[in-house]
Design a protein around this motif. Sequence first.
Motif, PDB file in Angstrom:
ATOM      1  N   GLY A 168      -7.199 -40.925 -58.145  1.00 39.57           N
ATOM      2  CA  GLY A 168      -5.874 -40.481 -57.710  1.00 39.57           C
ATOM      3  C   GLY A 168      -4.980 -41.557 -57.118  1.00 39.57           C
ATOM      4  N   PHE A 169      -5.546 -42.440 -56.294  1.00 36.90           N
ATOM      5  CA  PHE A 169      -4.721 -43.476 -55.680  1.00 36.90           C
ATOM      6  C   PHE A 169      -4.212 -44.459 -56.726  1.00 36.90           C
ATOM      7  CE2 PHE A 169      -4.200 -47.641 -53.629  1.00 36.90           C
ATOM      8  CZ  PHE A 169      -3.247 -47.316 -52.676  1.00 36.90           C
ATOM      9  N   LYS A 170      -5.095 -44.876 -57.608  1.00 38.20           N
ATOM     10  CA  LYS A 170      -4.686 -45.792 -58.675  1.00 38.20           C
ATOM     11  C   LYS A 170      -3.639 -45.127 -59.570  1.00 38.20           C
ATOM     12  CE  LYS A 170      -6.507 -48.736 -62.369  1.00 38.20           C
ATOM     13  NZ  LYS A 170      -7.721 -49.177 -63.115  1.00 38.20           N
ATOM     14  N   PHE A 171      -3.824 -43.851 -59.837  1.00 37.33           N
ATOM     15  CA  PHE A 171      -2.850 -43.097 -60.628  1.00 37.33           C
ATOM     16  C   PHE A 171      -1.482 -43.120 -59.945  1.00 37.33           C
ATOM     17  CE2 PHE A 171      -0.484 -39.153 -61.183  1.00 37.33           C
ATOM     18  CZ  PHE A 171      -0.391 -39.055 -62.561  1.00 37.33           C
ATOM     19  N   ALA A 172      -1.465 -42.847 -58.631  1.00 39.86           N
ATOM     20  CA  ALA A 172      -0.198 -42.791 -57.902  1.00 39.86           C
ATOM     21  C   ALA A 172       0.510 -44.140 -57.912  1.00 39.86           C
ATOM     22  CB  ALA A 172      -0.436 -42.329 -56.466  1.00 39.86           C
ATOM     23  N   MET A 173      -0.243 -45.216 -57.676  1.00 36.74           N
ATOM     24  CA  MET A 173       0.360 -46.544 -57.627  1.00 36.74           C
ATOM     25  C   MET A 173       0.891 -46.965 -58.997  1.00 36.74           C
ATOM     26  SD  MET A 173       0.325 -47.395 -54.479  1.00 36.74           S
ATOM     27  CE  MET A 173       0.600 -45.629 -54.221  1.00 36.74           C
ATOM     28  N   SER A 174       0.127 -46.696 -60.038  1.00 40.74           N
ATOM     29  CA  SER A 174       0.556 -47.050 -61.388  1.00 40.74           C
ATOM     30  C   SER A 174       1.813 -46.281 -61.778  1.00 40.74           C
ATOM     31  CB  SER A 174      -0.571 -46.763 -62.388  1.00 40.74           C
ATOM     32  OG  SER A 174      -0.139 -46.963 -63.708  1.00 40.74           O
TER      33      SER A 174
ATOM     34  N   ASN B 110       4.964 -47.535 -59.954  1.00 40.56           N
ATOM     35  CA  ASN B 110       5.504 -48.796 -60.486  1.00 40.56           C
ATOM     36  C   ASN B 110       6.548 -48.522 -61.555  1.00 40.56           C
ATOM     37  OD1 ASN B 110       4.031 -50.610 -58.894  1.00 40.56           O
ATOM     38  ND2 ASN B 110       2.276 -50.536 -60.262  1.00 40.56           N
ATOM     39  N   GLY B 111       6.257 -47.585 -62.458  1.00 37.47           N
ATOM     40  CA  GLY B 111       7.236 -47.204 -63.474  1.00 37.47           C
ATOM     41  C   GLY B 111       8.401 -46.447 -62.876  1.00 37.47           C
ATOM     42  N   GLY B 112       8.105 -45.626 -61.866  1.00 36.43           N
ATOM     43  CA  GLY B 112       9.160 -44.866 -61.211  1.00 36.43           C
ATOM     44  C   GLY B 112      10.199 -45.756 -60.556  1.00 36.43           C
ATOM     45  N   ARG B 113       9.750 -46.937 -60.089  1.00 34.79           N
ATOM     46  CA  ARG B 113      10.688 -47.863 -59.440  1.00 34.79           C
ATOM     47  C   ARG B 113      11.735 -48.378 -60.413  1.00 34.79           C
ATOM     48  NH1 ARG B 113       5.564 -50.243 -56.225  1.00 34.79           N
ATOM     49  NH2 ARG B 113       5.714 -48.807 -54.461  1.00 34.79           N
ATOM     50  N   ILE B 114      11.366 -48.496 -61.679  1.00 34.53           N
ATOM     51  CA  ILE B 114      12.350 -48.918 -62.675  1.00 34.53           C
ATOM     52  C   ILE B 114      13.421 -47.840 -62.823  1.00 34.53           C
ATOM     53  CG2 ILE B 114      12.713 -49.526 -65.095  1.00 34.53           C
ATOM     54  CD1 ILE B 114       9.882 -50.690 -65.131  1.00 34.53           C
ATOM     55  N   GLY B 115      12.978 -46.588 -62.831  1.00 32.13           N
ATOM     56  CA  GLY B 115      13.931 -45.487 -62.936  1.00 32.13           C
ATOM     57  C   GLY B 115      14.887 -45.431 -61.756  1.00 32.13           C
ATOM     58  N   ILE B 116      14.359 -45.609 -60.542  1.00 31.48           N
ATOM     59  CA  ILE B 116      15.214 -45.572 -59.356  1.00 31.48           C
ATOM     60  C   ILE B 116      16.106 -46.810 -59.286  1.00 31.48           C
ATOM     61  CG2 ILE B 116      15.248 -45.497 -56.833  1.00 31.48           C
ATOM     62  CD1 ILE B 116      14.472 -42.866 -58.315  1.00 31.48           C
ATOM     63  N   ALA B 117      15.601 -47.949 -59.750  1.00 31.79           N
ATOM     64  CA  ALA B 117      16.453 -49.144 -59.833  1.00 31.79           C
ATOM     65  C   ALA B 117      17.635 -48.871 -60.753  1.00 31.79           C
ATOM     66  CB  ALA B 117      15.646 -50.334 -60.331  1.00 31.79           C
TER      67      ALA B 117
ATOM     68  N   SER C  89       9.714 -40.549 -65.320  1.00 30.91           N
ATOM     69  CA  SER C  89       8.968 -41.701 -64.815  1.00 30.91           C
ATOM     70  C   SER C  89       7.656 -41.338 -64.157  1.00 30.91           C
ATOM     71  CB  SER C  89       9.818 -42.474 -63.801  1.00 30.91           C
ATOM     72  OG  SER C  89      10.943 -43.049 -64.403  1.00 30.91           O
ATOM     73  N   LEU C  90       7.624 -40.228 -63.464  1.00 33.69           N
ATOM     74  CA  LEU C  90       6.442 -39.879 -62.695  1.00 33.69           C
ATOM     75  C   LEU C  90       5.574 -38.848 -63.404  1.00 33.69           C
ATOM     76  CD1 LEU C  90       8.004 -39.702 -59.105  1.00 33.69           C
ATOM     77  CD2 LEU C  90       6.961 -41.656 -60.268  1.00 33.69           C
TER      78      LEU C  90
END
Length: 389
Positions: free
Chosen positions: A241-247, A250-257, A102-103
């Motif tokens: 970098g900040f936009k990269f981290a936030m984007s 967002n996908g990582g949250r699906i993985g943790i969900a 995800s990340l």
Amino acid sequence: MATAALGLEGLNFNLSEEHRAVQEAARDFAHNELLPGIIERDNEARFPAEQVKRMGELGFLGMMVSPDYGGGGMDTVSYVLAMEEISKVDASASVIMSVNNSLVCFGLEAYGTEEQKQTYLTPLAAGEIIGAFCLSEPEAGSDATSQTTTAEDKGDYYLVNGTKNWITNGNSSSVCLVIAQTDREKKHRGINCLIAEKGTPGFVVGKKEDKMGIRASDTHSLLFTDVKIPKKNRIGEDGFGFKFAMSTLNGGRIGIAAQALGIAAGAYELSLKYAQERKSFGKQLFDHQAIQFKLAEMATRIEAARLLVYKAARIKDEHGDYVQAAAMAKLFASDVAMWATTEAVQIHGGYGYVKEYHVERLMRDAKITQIYEGTSEIQKLVIARELIR
């Protein structure tokens, strides 16, 4: 709110034959290769090196990456199905899988240069190496804008100094995506993401954290002292970098969900089995209405969490705006995981409090899903912001 914004148009929860094959493969791997020795790995906080190697060989570490770069070319639904099945048994293994998929892999494939993809993404997707995502700091956990790690522009390279905390795969990774501040006056627009290789002078792995849950995953602090990282290892334009981290998060949250969903579902399945085998007051535990009610509510909440997770995955696969859906899925699924595992321990009674029956570990593992990839409080802020956007 528009229906399309919620991702309800044409939504279909029927799984294809390919999806079911992925689900079955993940389930078999979890029970045949992760379950043996899991209590010992948890007790010893021992990284599952052999099992992670097998995950790479089976394609679980680069599921959504294009085959052009050694990945499986699968959709997000396949990924969450695999995450759920593996998390039912071993959340330590699933978080290793989540970070790599995800990340790290997602970020490199979505925003990296062709040279970066060939050099780093290909071995990461094939499971030859694993990666780490380095955002959190001692004073910058959920507040990603407050980076104290600096990346001083030296012309053809950056000089990096700082400390990253709570880094999953911190010791076992070969490649790290490091978020650092280049221009403090520009605030979040002055942040970059840099690819750092282990073994680079000045890049040191710090202490290993002694955690309550997901104990077999290696969580370390990483120390950077005058580390030279070439400009070609910056992802995106200067200040991206900040936009990269936030984007990426967002996908990582699906993985943790999906991980939280799996933890909850694993606790429920163990509880249902126990209730049918255990006798109390002369009858099967399941025949007691109090236990029936607990299991009925567990099954219902878990199914609701599953639908939220699948929905977020579908929206991502259809290239829709999944920010709100991902935050909702993580918020709800992580709360269900904490609640369901607590109920599982209660159903098991005294047996639930000992390691042999596994539910006490699932309860300990569940808590972190309410914290990493953005705390539950952060998810509520994201959802609220999306409501009026």
